[in-house]
Every structure is written in structure tokens, then in C-alpha cells.
Design a protein around this motif. Sequence first.
Motif, short mmCIF file in Angstrom:
data_model
loop_
_atom_site.label_atom_id
_atom_site.label_comp_id
_atom_site.label_asym_id
_atom_site.label_seq_id
_atom_site.Cartn_x
_atom_site.Cartn_y
_atom_site.Cartn_z
N GLY A 1 10.77 -9.46 15.12
CA GLY A 1 10.28 -10.79 15.55
C GLY A 1 11.19 -11.90 15.08
O GLY A 1 10.75 -13.03 14.84
N ARG A 61 12.68 -9.67 21.39
CA ARG A 61 12.53 -9.17 22.77
C ARG A 61 13.48 -9.83 23.77
O ARG A 61 13.39 -9.50 24.96
N SER A 100 -1.13 -13.08 6.60
CA SER A 100 -1.60 -14.46 6.77
C SER A 100 -2.70 -14.66 5.73
O SER A 100 -3.32 -13.67 5.30
N PRO A 124 6.75 -22.22 15.98
CA PRO A 124 6.18 -22.27 17.33
C PRO A 124 4.76 -21.71 17.37
O PRO A 124 3.90 -22.22 18.11
N1 LIG Z 1 3.17 -20.07 11.33
C1 LIG Z 1 2.08 -19.85 10.60
O1 LIG Z 1 1.35 -20.80 10.25
C2 LIG Z 1 1.73 -18.46 10.14
C3 LIG Z 1 0.74 -18.34 9.16
C4 LIG Z 1 0.40 -17.06 8.71
C5 LIG Z 1 1.06 -15.95 9.22
N2 LIG Z 1 2.03 -16.09 10.17
C6 LIG Z 1 2.68 -14.88 10.65
O2 LIG Z 1 4.08 -15.02 10.52
C7 LIG Z 1 4.73 -14.15 11.45
C8 LIG Z 1 5.80 -14.95 12.17
O3 LIG Z 1 5.16 -15.94 12.97
P1 LIG Z 1 5.75 -17.40 13.17
O4 LIG Z 1 4.77 -18.36 12.65
O5 LIG Z 1 7.15 -17.45 12.70
O6 LIG Z 1 5.62 -17.55 14.77
P2 LIG Z 1 6.63 -17.27 15.95
O7 LIG Z 1 7.75 -18.22 15.85
O8 LIG Z 1 5.80 -17.24 17.18
O9 LIG Z 1 7.19 -15.81 15.60
C9 LIG Z 1 6.63 -14.62 16.07
C10 LIG Z 1 7.76 -13.80 16.67
O10 LIG Z 1 7.28 -12.49 17.00
C11 LIG Z 1 7.82 -12.16 18.26
N3 LIG Z 1 6.99 -11.16 18.92
C12 LIG Z 1 5.74 -11.30 19.42
N4 LIG Z 1 5.31 -10.17 19.95
C13 LIG Z 1 6.32 -9.27 19.78
C14 LIG Z 1 6.48 -7.91 20.12
N5 LIG Z 1 5.50 -7.21 20.75
N6 LIG Z 1 7.63 -7.28 19.79
C15 LIG Z 1 8.61 -7.96 19.15
N7 LIG Z 1 8.53 -9.25 18.82
C16 LIG Z 1 7.39 -9.89 19.13
C17 LIG Z 1 7.86 -13.47 19.02
O11 LIG Z 1 8.79 -13.42 20.07
P3 LIG Z 1 8.44 -13.40 21.65
O12 LIG Z 1 9.09 -14.63 22.20
O13 LIG Z 1 9.08 -12.14 22.13
O14 LIG Z 1 6.93 -13.39 21.80
C18 LIG Z 1 8.31 -14.44 17.94
O15 LIG Z 1 9.71 -14.50 17.85
C19 LIG Z 1 3.64 -13.62 12.37
O16 LIG Z 1 3.31 -12.29 11.98
C20 LIG Z 1 2.48 -14.56 12.11
O17 LIG Z 1 1.24 -13.95 12.39
C21 LIG Z 1 2.37 -17.32 10.64
#
Ligand SMILES: NC(=O)c1ccc[n+]([C@@H]2O[C@H](COP(=O)([O-])OP(=O)(O)OC[C@H]3O[C@@H](n4cnc5c(N)ncnc54)[C@H](OP(=O)(O)O)[C@@H]3O)[C@@H](O)[C@H]2O)c1
Length: 252
Positions: free
Chosen positions: A14, A39, A144, A193
Motif C-alpha cells: 500500500g 496497485r 488503527s 487521503p
Molecule cells: N489516516 C489515518 O487516519 C489512519 C488511522 C489509522 C489507521 N490507518 C491505516 O493506515 C494504513 C494506511 O492508510 P493511509 O491513511 O495512509 O491511507 P491511504 O493513503 O488511503 O493508503 C492506503 C493505501 O492502501 C492501498 N490499497 C488499498 N487497497 C489495496 C489492495 N487491495 N492492495 C494493495 N494496496 C491497496 C491504497 O491504494 P489504492 O489507490 O490502490 O486503493 C493506498 O495507497 C491503512 O491500513 C489504514 O487503515 C490510517
Amino acid sequence: MNSRVDIPVVLITGALTGIARATALAFARKGAKVVASGRHEGAGSALATELRTAGAEAEFVRADVRLEEDVRALVDATVKRFGRLDVAVNAAGTEGKPGPATEQTAESYAATFDTNVLGTILSMKHELRVMQAQGSGSIINISSTFGHEGGAGASIYAASKHAVEGLTKSVALEFGASGIRVNAVAPGPIQTPMLDRFTGSEDVKAYLATLNAQKRIGQPDEIARAVLYLASDDASFVTGHILNVDGGKSAS
Ligand SMILES: NC(=O)c1ccc[n+]([C@@H]2O[C@H](COP(=O)([O-])OP(=O)(O)OC[C@H]3O[C@@H](n4cnc5c(N)ncnc54)[C@H](OP(=O)(O)O)[C@@H]3O)[C@@H](O)[C@H]2O)c1
């Protein structure tokens, strides 16, 4: 990172956006060998170039973590390119379809769990295959605060992250004697995002910021630094741990 390894090989899922992208850049600045996965080919090769500019040997490998063949090929490509796998950061995730439980469906459940839970299981399965043969490795799953708290309006997402924490602790118990540490970082709200999609407005984001002790939204780099700690020998006796990085949200 492992003291027996001069330059660790780090795999991040990711990695094209948000927390995982910041983590890939942080490892690159430390001189690690980085495989960034996601992806999208175009964004992936651009990130690999950026990681090389930051000082790393780096590759992009396309993989959808819901698909075992993709995950198997990702891990195999990492070992083929760099010879080993020292650190794996399983960050690919989705917020799913926010909204009350009454609006959830079998489809919204599957869309969330397939990435957040099955993706973590498949990633660990194939990472462990390599780390077990090496007798060393560090896995860091991205959970999270909703992984151990309720999340009103995010019940399926919260359930999926509870599963990630259960997996983290269970796999840590299974593989601790094999020299493999398995931990998770549990971020509070972080400017990515996903947070923008989840909140949908600056007002909701500002409200979320009031729920932690520091009264602010965190930055992706603040999660990256926690991941680097868990990956390092400074955390050599830390396994099965869920590290909150949340500005004190969990203290209430
Ligand atoms: N931001 C917050 O406040 C927060 C808080 C707690 C936990 N988290 C966790 O932190 C992690 C990273 O999230 P983020 O906040 O950095 O958001 P993000 O920018 O949306 O990152 C998530 C990434 O995962 C990828 N992804 C989604 N489905 C996928 C799949 N099936 N196979 C491969 N890649 C995939 C997305 O790319 P695509 O474009 O391909 O969908 C995106 O690049 C996540 O696990 C999220 O649940 C975030």
C-alpha cells in the motif's frame, strides 16, 4: 532492523500514498533496500525513482494484497532482487464504506475485510515463509486505534482492525522462537487521503482533532518513525505489541 544485516531489505504494501509512502521514504533515507508495492504502475515507478533519489536501492512491484498469487509473486520478487526480507510493513488498507451498521452489506463487509484482514493474512503468510528460512525478520502491521476501540460510523473498519490486532498477537506467539518479531502500529487520525475520504470535510477532521490530548491531526512521518523503531534492534525484545501513535487519544 536486524543487527546481522548491514543493509536491511524492507517490503511495504500500500506504499503509493499516505502513511506507507512516508514509511518507504523514511526507510530510503536510512539507506535501506526498499520494495514498495501498490496497485498502480505509473505512480509506483515514480515512487521507486523518488526512493532511489533519497538514497535507497528501490523497486516497485505491483500487487493487490487481496490476491494470493500477487502477494506470493511480490515476496518472491523481493527475494529475487535483494536476496532476503528483513522488514515487512503491511499497510495496504481501506476505510470501506463509512456509515451506521444498518447500512452495511455483505459487499461492504467483504470489500473491507478482503483488503484489511485477508490482505494482512496473505502478506504475513508469504513474508513468514522467507523470514522463517532466514531465522530472522520483523513484521509491522498497520492497525488503527479503532483496532482496540469502537468506531461509531466505522463498525466494519473497526472490526477489521480488531482482526489485524488479533492476527498480530497470535502470529507473534507462533513465530517468536523463530527469531521473527510481529508488532502493529495503531495510528490515531493522520493526514492522508484516507482521512480526507473518511471525514469528508474539514469540520469533521477538526472535531476528530479535539479527541486526542495534543488536539491535532498527526502526520504520516510520525507513524513512519514508530515503524522504524519497531523494525530496529532498539525493539529487539518487543513482539506482539500494539503501539498507539495517536497524540494521546487512547489515554482517555
Ligand atoms: N489516516 C489515518 O487516519 C489512519 C488511522 C489509522 C489507521 N490507518 C491505516 O493506515 C494504513 C494506511 O492508510 P493511509 O491513511 O495512509 O491511507 P491511504 O493513503 O488511503 O493508503 C492506503 C493505501 O492502501 C492501498 N490499497 C488499498 N487497497 C489495496 C489492495 N487491495 N492492495 C494493495 N494496496 C491497496 C491504497 O491504494 P489504492 O489507490 O490502490 O486503493 C493506498 O495507497 C491503512 O491500513 C489504514 O487503515 C490510517
